[in-house]
Write a protein that holds these residues in place. Structure first.
Motif, short mmCIF file in Angstrom:
data_model
loop_
_atom_site.label_atom_id
_atom_site.label_comp_id
_atom_site.label_asym_id
_atom_site.label_seq_id
_atom_site.Cartn_x
_atom_site.Cartn_y
_atom_site.Cartn_z
N SER A 157 30.65 28.94 19.09
CA SER A 157 29.87 28.43 20.23
C SER A 157 30.13 29.29 21.47
N CYS A 158 29.27 29.11 22.45
CA CYS A 158 29.32 29.93 23.65
C CYS A 158 29.62 29.05 24.86
N LYS A 159 30.45 29.54 25.76
CA LYS A 159 30.72 28.79 27.00
C LYS A 159 30.39 29.69 28.17
N TYR A 160 29.82 29.13 29.23
CA TYR A 160 29.57 29.90 30.45
C TYR A 160 30.68 29.57 31.44
N VAL A 161 31.35 30.58 31.97
CA VAL A 161 32.38 30.30 32.97
C VAL A 161 32.13 31.13 34.23
N ARG A 162 32.57 30.54 35.34
CA ARG A 162 32.44 31.21 36.63
C ARG A 162 33.85 31.34 37.19
N MET A 163 34.17 32.53 37.69
CA MET A 163 35.53 32.74 38.17
C MET A 163 35.50 33.27 39.60
N LEU A 164 36.31 32.66 40.45
CA LEU A 164 36.44 33.10 41.84
C LEU A 164 37.92 33.36 42.07
N ALA A 165 38.24 34.47 42.71
CA ALA A 165 39.67 34.73 42.96
C ALA A 165 39.85 35.32 44.35
N GLN A 166 40.98 34.98 44.94
CA GLN A 166 41.28 35.47 46.28
C GLN A 166 42.68 36.07 46.30
N GLN A 167 42.81 37.14 47.06
CA GLN A 167 44.11 37.82 47.09
C GLN A 167 45.03 37.16 48.13
N VAL A 168 46.30 36.95 47.74
CA VAL A 168 47.29 36.48 48.72
C VAL A 168 48.51 37.38 48.61
N LYS A 169 49.23 37.50 49.71
CA LYS A 169 50.44 38.34 49.67
C LYS A 169 51.64 37.40 49.69
N ASP A 170 52.63 37.60 48.80
CA ASP A 170 53.79 36.72 48.86
C ASP A 170 54.80 37.27 49.87
N ALA A 171 55.92 36.54 50.03
CA ALA A 171 56.88 36.88 51.10
C ALA A 171 57.38 38.31 50.99
N SER A 172 57.51 38.82 49.74
CA SER A 172 58.04 40.19 49.59
C SER A 172 56.93 41.24 49.70
N GLY A 173 55.70 40.80 50.05
CA GLY A 173 54.60 41.76 50.25
C GLY A 173 53.87 42.09 48.96
N ASP A 174 54.26 41.47 47.83
CA ASP A 174 53.56 41.73 46.56
C ASP A 174 52.21 41.04 46.57
#
Ligand code: ADP
Length: 497
Positions: free
Chosen positions: A218-235
């Motif tokens: 079977s087939c599934k439709y997915v939508r993905m949203l992502a946002q960049q964040v910086k952690d305390a060590s700058g990674d």
């Protein structure tokens, strides 16, 4: 909607396990032993200091109030043992030892109470955290939205339960980018790979829609949203939401299918009505032509043919034939919608609006549309609705032509520009199967179609509209190498002014 009862963690109730009662008893025995040694012993040491052990143990066995009561009790026993063994002799070394013991008890009690308070606060926070995690998991299940975290550049991932459920990854496995690609529909893996490339290139926001091919086919439709964040060590880390939009997609497709069925029925009905009207209106001059031809023949077949009567029969045939062609011309004008409104228009604008109208069809067929236009306006004089009808028809024809293509990106470009003669031109080019040299000359003929359910009226109506604008429409194609359909219409004033 079916509702499922949700089990949320509740605050832990103060229930004393049996083992704790034993420990409490042990603490009391220890207290009593220390008291006896302190009272009866003749050693010159501060035995009462050992009460700190009782206070420290009580930290794990009693509430804060209980710890305070134990501490006060230990202090009181220290004083009682002193009074019993040394009476009212003050300012002696024994009294100094008693004061040291009391100070040790007080300090230990203070630290034990402080420690107990921070432990209780921590427990409360852990409980609240579990509760909000349970709320989040339930909200994710209901909204069919999971969350994914991706640390870069190590590509280490975090998956919520709902995200795993959407991808059908079991709880034991550690999902990776490779597993994600493996689960994606083969036609869409490129979309996901370019999303991953964006993550490696540290794009701040990312968005994609793709299909998953599940193990049961079977087939599934997915939508993905992502946002960049910086952690305390700058990674760099991406926090993303993954939505299962299969149900919405299926409903949308069903709606679209009924809409296109309705449009098809409307077109068939209109064409049926037009055919009846053509038959009725053309029938009259045709019967008059037949009658006149028979009469003319009769005049010719006489022993002495009457040339004058034959001539007038032929004249009537001529005028009836003219009437028939006039009827057809009027019906064609009717099919283009009478009274077009010719006003100055920016053809680039008309192109953008038309592309927006068919955006859904383009996305549904996974076609990459490139709309190219110069920075300024491109002025023409025309009927906006009719020109939109032409552009939409060219775009939809191209999308339909590419819909059967597999394993190759479907690209479509729609460009507005100027011809060498200074007319404004629109060119719609696709990389579909193209048109054979044999079919190319017939493309604009009414009723020419290669589609099982085609009408073959689209391009013929386009030609009528463009010719009514004083322009021309043409097609260029090589079989297997896509098709380019273009039209040009005269510029209004200086097209670029
Ligand atoms: P319909 O599509 O309804 O059959 P049209 O007049 O719109 O009628 O198109 C006539 C025919 O022209 C189509 O059936 C198709 O064979 C051909 N055609 C039109 N555009 C393209 C294209 N971009 N690529 C290949 N064939 C095309």
């Amino acid at each position: 909607m079916k509702t499922v009862p949700v089990a949320l963690p509740t605050a832990p109730r103060a229930q004393v396990p049996p083992g704790v009662w034993l420990l409490r008893l042990g603490a009391m025995v220890l207290t009593f032993i220390i008291f006896l040694i302190d009272w009866l012993s003749t050693l010159d040491v501060a035995i009462a200091v050992l009460y700190v052990v009782v206070i420290l143990i009580s930290g794990d066995l009693f509430s804060r109030r209980g710890v305070a009561a134990v501490s006060v009790g230990c202090g009181a026993l220290t004083l009682l043992a002193y009074l019993l063994s040394h009476g009212d002799a003050w300012l002696t070394p024994a009294f100094a030892r008693c004061l040291v013991s009391l100070a040790a008890i007080a300090i230990t009690a203070f630290l034990a109470l402080k420690n107990k308070a921070s432990r209780e606060a921590l427990q409360e926070q852990v409980h609240l955290l579990h509760r909000s995690e349970a709320f989040l998991a339930e909200a994710q299940r209901l909204s069919q939205t999971g969350s994914i975290g991706l640390k870069m550049p190590s590509a280490q991932m975090y998956w919520s339960d709902e995200a795993r459920r959407i991808f059908q990854f079991d709880a034991q496995m550690q999902p990776t980018l490779e597993y994600m690609i493996g689960r994606t529909h083969p036609d869409d893996t490129q979309d996901l790979k370019s999303l991953i490339e964006q993550a490696y290139a540290r794009h701040s926001n990312m968005e994609a829609e793709f299909r998953l091919l599940m193990s049961d086919g079977s087939c599934k439709y997915v939508r993905m949203l992502a946002q960049q964040v910086k952690d305390a060590s700058g990674d760099c880390e991406y926090i993303g939401a993954l939505m299962d939009v299969t149900a919405a997609k299926n409903a949308e497709d069903a709606l679209h299918r009924s809409q296109s069925q309705l449009a098809h029925v409307t077109r068939v009905t209109t064409l049926g009505e037009m055919a009846a009207s053509i038959a009725h209106e053309v029938n009259q001059p045709l019967s008059a032509i037949t009658t006149n031809a028979e009469a003319g023949l009769r005049w010719l077949n006489r022993e002495v043919p009457d040339v004058g009567e034959v001539r007038s029969a032929i004249d009537r045939i001529k005028s009836e034939a003219h009437r028939a062609s006039e009827v057809i011309r009027r019906i064609r004008a009717l099919s283009r919608k009478a009274d077009p409104l010719h006003v100055p228009l920016d053809l680039g604008d008309v192109l953008r609006e038309s592309a927006a109208l068919v955006q859904r069809e383009i996305l549904r067929n996974r076609v990459h549309l490139n709309v190219l236009h110069p920075a300024g306006p491109m002025w023409v004089k025309g009927d906006k609705v009719q020109l939109q009808q032409v552009i939409i028809n060219l775009l939809i024809n191209a999308v339909q032509a590419m819909s059967g293509m597999q394993g190759k990106a479907r690209t479509l470009s729609a460009a507005v520009g100027l011809t060498e003669g200074g007319d404004v031109r629109i060119r719609v080019q696709d990389n579909g199967p193209g048109v054979s040299a044999q079919n190319l000359p017939s493309l604009f003929n009414p009723f020419f179609t290669t589609k099982p359910e085609g009408m073959g009226m689209g391009l013929s109506i386009c030609r009528s509209i463009i010719e009514a604008h004083g322009g021309r429409i043409w097609a260029e194609s090589e079989l297997g190498r896509g098709a380019a359909l273009s039209f040009s219409i005269p510029a209004h004033g200086q097209a670029r002014s």
